[in-house]
Design an enzyme around this catalytic site. Sequence first.
Site, mmCIF file in Angstrom:
data_model
loop_
_atom_site.group_PDB
_atom_site.id
_atom_site.type_symbol
_atom_site.label_atom_id
_atom_site.label_comp_id
_atom_site.label_asym_id
_atom_site.label_seq_id
_atom_site.Cartn_x
_atom_site.Cartn_y
_atom_site.Cartn_z
ATOM 1 N N CYS A 1 0.850 -1.196 0.000
ATOM 2 C CA CYS A 1 0.000 0.000 0.000
ATOM 3 C C CYS A 1 0.883 1.243 0.000
ATOM 4 O O CYS A 1 1.750 1.412 0.864
ATOM 5 C CB CYS A 1 -0.923 -0.002 1.210
ATOM 6 S SG CYS A 1 -2.036 1.412 1.269
ATOM 7 N N CYS B 1 -17.230 4.158 13.907
ATOM 8 C CA CYS B 1 -18.006 2.945 13.662
ATOM 9 C C CYS B 1 -18.012 2.643 12.160
ATOM 10 O O CYS B 1 -17.828 3.535 11.327
ATOM 11 C CB CYS B 1 -19.426 3.102 14.187
ATOM 12 S SG CYS B 1 -20.282 4.569 13.578
ATOM 13 N N CYS C 1 -7.978 14.973 36.499
ATOM 14 C CA CYS C 1 -7.030 13.880 36.709
ATOM 15 C C CYS C 1 -5.922 14.297 37.660
ATOM 16 O O CYS C 1 -5.384 13.459 38.392
ATOM 17 C CB CYS C 1 -6.455 13.420 35.378
ATOM 18 S SG CYS C 1 -5.675 14.733 34.407
ATOM 19 N N HIS D 1 -2.116 14.363 30.760
ATOM 20 C CA HIS D 1 -2.924 13.527 31.651
ATOM 21 C C HIS D 1 -2.058 13.070 32.814
ATOM 22 O O HIS D 1 -0.873 12.752 32.642
ATOM 23 C CB HIS D 1 -3.483 12.323 30.897
ATOM 24 C CG HIS D 1 -4.323 11.409 31.742
ATOM 25 N ND1 HIS D 1 -5.474 11.828 32.377
ATOM 26 C CD2 HIS D 1 -4.174 10.097 32.074
ATOM 27 C CE1 HIS D 1 -6.006 10.819 33.040
ATOM 28 N NE2 HIS D 1 -5.224 9.762 32.879
#
EC number: 3.4.19.12
Length: 875
Positions: free
Chosen positions: A56, A109, A217, A812
């Site tokens: 590819c 999806c 967080c 994070h």
Amino acid sequence: MPHSNTLIVPSTNPFDDPSSIKNGLNNLTSSELVNQMKKESLAASVKTPSTPPKECSHLKKGVKLSHLKGNARALRDPSKHLCFICTTEKIKREDYELTLCANCGYLFCCNHESDHSRKHFEKNKKHCVFVNIITLKCHCYSCDADIVIFDKKNLVVRDVQQFICSNLVSSLTKAPNVLKSNSSHFKKEKKSKHSSGKSSKKYKVISPGLKNLGATCFFNSTLQVLCACEALHDVISPFQYSHSSVIVRKLTKSPESSLLSAFIKFLETFYKSDGTISVYRPTTFFGEFRRLHPQFSESVQQDAHELLRLLLDDLISEEFRVLRFNLNSVSRSLQLSPCLTDDEQLSKSLTSFKQVNVTDASLSPNSHNTSDNEQNNEDYVSVSSLVGSETEDITYSKELSQSSDSSQHQHDSFLPANSSPLAASSTKSLPSSELLDSSSDKGQQVFKGQHEVAGTNSFEDPNSHFNVSNSSNHEEASPKKEVLKSPQFQRRSLDILRLGELSSDDMMLDKATMDEFSSSLVIKSIFTGRLTSVVMCQSCNEITNTPEPIQDLSIPIHYPSSRVSRRHRFHRALRSRFSRSPKKSSVKIVVDNANDDTDQAPTTNSSSLNENLLGGHASENDKSLKQSPFQKLTRRLSDLSVNSSGQISKQDFDNSNSIFSESSLSSPIIEEPKTLIDCLKNFTHVEELSGENMFACENCCNQPNEVGSPAKGGLTSDNDKYSFNNSVYRNAYKRMLLDDPLPPVFIIHLKRFFQEISHDGYANPKKISDFIEFEQELDLNEFVMPHLRASSSFRYRLFGVIVHSGTLNYGHYVAYVLSHKFLDLSAPSTNSKDFRSEAGIPERRWLYISDNIVRESSWDEVSKVEAYMLFYERV
């Protein structure tokens, strides 16, 4: 996923069909399922095709591994396994496959009519490569064909597949109440030295995660490490982990402190967790903290280190207020005089205070379901003081306090403004600005009235005014009145309240009594240590120690090279030369004539010495024709310091020799530290104070022929603008060392964020992502004051690590903690709570915690992380 051209033989792998995966869950365990999924899916991707595969040509532009690593959090959290477009458009669908875009890292999806993965490709043509996160099949929409690995072709697809396998936490494979990472099943982890027991034992994680309330967080990771602190656990829970530790007193909830009560209630709920609830919502505690600090709003990234500093300061401050309030309650229950100048009576009340059990019946034990307003809706609060044979219930109504004297300072949920009714009735409230002004007649009258009244010797709230009274008669206390009127004493008293410190000189009480009072602050005794700055003057060899309390040690991990520093100084000098801002006023400095050996008065050459000691400018002719006068002046001052050095006593010589040894003076700084020990050595490295950073020595000023003297050794003149009669600028050596007492919990903060000054003078904030090696056990004996090294051992054990991943603007926080929150599945179920009434095991094991995701970890994984804060406990 729709395919028009298929380049491989259809696989018979049952995991290609999502329905077969769900049907096979009953026959396989979660670990076996994940391992089989990985092996068979990777085997299917490299299966020999019936026709030769094609390479590819879109993989080079369609696959960006760096972008995938930035969005790895979406794979680790099963709650985020949603289609990006479906979530944006608020579309709810079930039973659809998810594919990972190999360019941006978002999930889309693909097995329904909308086919959002194709829509994403049509909108962004470079985003053409998608990988199914379950079957690991790779498809290129530009080629409209599946991509397979064959004969060293399309190898980048394997990297994407391995990335998915190492980060994916599937909701189909997680165990009840425990979220585990697939990577823990793919590797055989080394066992931590803190994890005792046989390898055949199986453990279940019961430690709860914390719900992310919107970019919180940083808050969750800090809380998780504090929950793993054994010293904090032993002062709150009735069951101790460390029986050898000395507990000052138990820390209990109090109606006079909203943040402290919310913190204790959260920890109590956390300690009682047994795995039935996998995720808690720290809404109440975070709401109380945000009420005090509104800048910590939701959905805004914050610094975990800044949060920890503010949190500990607030908890210590509230505990101090509660301590004063309860002490006054005990004093009234003992019917003592409001004047607490008698050391024996105060010591007796302090001893009685330790027996007081302050509880709040209105606080519910279920903290995770408590709303933010429950603690603020109380009509009154009750404090029960049990002292000896006397029992007295003292009730303070908020309505009564509001209807009392309007001049009395009001509190919402903290202490009453006046701990004595007599002081409250005789004192008018004044602003702090008026009270601190020693020249104000109004302020002097207030202190005079307080002094003449036999009232309290108490501290007020730091946000209110400060009142100190004395019970002795007027004739005997006149020297003390002058001290009370002193603005330095008043400012120092307010600083003491804000920092939670106590001083026997400020309180005018017995030192032993004040030490006993200060030692009752539980949180301060756990986290607060002492750092001493030791400075030795090169002229008189006088050693000056300046201690300061610390709750964490912030050490740099980046040291710019000298070549870069010289370049920055050159550009800074170049900008200042052509600057349009007014020049600073020059300072006349009197020095000796370098070529004259007699004791005649020195002459002042204003053309060559017209230089600002604090960074002023010399004339342009001097800069262009010869060396900078400031450089000559610095070298001349150094020569004067050497020539004017005097004798030194043997004791001072021993202290200076141990602190400023020859090896410490000669050892260079480590510009690129690799380990935590290297960073600590750089922090305690001997620094030479010279030039603009010269030391103001008071001892040199007290010696003859110094300030304003025409003899040798005179550094400054009395008429100079920057001259002071109590100090003389000298070259000196400085070193920072840890001092007694060392805290039970030692926190190290690695400075990973810094501002890099570019050549054009602009500051560019950056993050240092260098790996710093750290060990499980840390010996601080090399970094403490010399007189402490032979007395005891200063060994610490690591129990928590906070890690920041990402950049300066986006990232994070996760935590690694050493926790007891495990259940031994091989042991009988009745023994799970025999260790204590709290669920857990006696030994501790490592956990990885990312908000609501909690899984078992190992020291091999912890030792390789990019640490931001390290938490050690003393052994």
